[in-house]
Write an enzyme that holds these catalytic residues in place. Structure first.
Site, PDB file in Angstrom:
ATOM      1  N   ILE A  51       0.901  -1.160   0.000  1.00 13.53           N
ATOM      2  CA  ILE A  51       0.000   0.000   0.000  1.00 13.53           C
ATOM      3  C   ILE A  51       0.944   1.215   0.000  1.00 13.53           C
ATOM      4  O   ILE A  51       1.902   1.263   0.769  1.00 13.53           O
ATOM      5  CB  ILE A  51      -0.933  -0.026   1.227  1.00 13.53           C
ATOM      6  N   SER A  52       0.693   2.171  -0.885  1.00 11.84           N
ATOM      7  CA  SER A  52       1.595   3.318  -1.020  1.00 11.84           C
ATOM      8  C   SER A  52       1.629   4.175   0.240  1.00 11.84           C
ATOM      9  O   SER A  52       0.685   4.193   1.020  1.00 11.84           O
ATOM     10  CB  SER A  52       1.163   4.200  -2.189  1.00 11.84           C
ATOM     11  N   GLN A  53       2.713   4.910   0.360  1.00 10.05           N
ATOM     12  CA  GLN A  53       2.891   5.922   1.409  1.00 10.05           C
ATOM     13  C   GLN A  53       1.711   6.925   1.325  1.00 10.05           C
ATOM     14  O   GLN A  53       1.309   7.301   0.220  1.00 10.05           O
ATOM     15  CB  GLN A  53       4.206   6.599   1.058  1.00 10.05           C
TER      16      GLN A  53
END
Ligand code: SAH
Length: 201
Positions: A51-53
């Protein structure tokens, strides 16, 4: 997260700020990472994916300049977090994921949270999702060597696409494209690090 990561780095769009403040990110990460859900980094979500930053999610969303009437295509459903952020802002979200188990898990969480404006498909995002085209905006959350040509066809005139572009193992550029007279006008935004696109062989 909102103060130190999102506002401090210059995210200003009210729709994006509202959405980022509202979506419960901890619901999209595995139990073992719950306590880290709002930290300034990507997290593993299983199947070798991440999951992206938070800031990158906010930045990519803001770059699309979305409104409440829009129909958006997301490629790489992953945990479903980015889809939820989009769904808070736009009318309809269409999200394609190549790993079936991730798509199912994301679908279940988003249903529990009450989202009714997100549709899911398991398949290769390289081909977009033709049936619901054209889209006001397209967001790609894996890195590709090039912008997949079908995506340009499925984007409305004047529509925007945001996508990490770069060969595997190389630095990737976050590219913002705007479709003008059938062609993409491209601009590099920043360097990023995303998981590579997988293809079905
Ligand atoms: N947007 C996600 C982050 C996804 S990480 C989130 O908010 O959690 C990238 C995702 O792209 C992974 O789930 C990966 O399985 C998926 N993916 C990789 N190649 C793909 C392809 N060709 N088509 C669709 N999804 C793909």
């Amino acid at each position: 997260m909102m103060e130190e990561q999102i506002r401090a780095r210059g995210i200003k769009d009210n729709g994006v700020l509202n959405a980022m403040g509202k979506v419960p990110r901890h619901r999209f990460v595995p139990e073992a990472y719950r306590s880290s859900a709002y930290e300034d980094r990507p997290l593993p979500i299983g199947e070798g994916q991440t999951i992206s930053q938070p800031y990158i999610v906010a930045l990519m969303t803001e770059l699309l300049g979305l409104s409440g009437k829009d129909k958006v295509l997301e490629l790489g459903t992953g945990s479903g977090y980015q889809a939820a952020v989009l769904a808070e802002i736009v009318k309809e979200v269409y999200s394609v994921e190549i790993v079936q188990s991730l798509s199912q898990k994301a679908g279940a969480v988003l249903k529990e949270l009450g989202y009714t404006n997100i549709s899911f498909k398991v398949g290769d995002g390289f081909n977009g999702w033709k049936e619901n085209a054209p889209y006001d905006a397209i967001i790609v959350t894996f890195a590709a060597d090039e912008i997949p040509p079908p995506l340009l066809d499925q984007l409305k005139e004047g529509g925007k696409i945001v996508i990490p572009v770069g060969e595997e193992g190389m630095t990737q550029s976050l590219i913002l494209g705007e479709k003008k007279r059938g062609k993409l006008e491209k601009r590099k935004i920043t360097d990023v690090l995303f998981v590579p696109m997988q293809r079905v062989h």
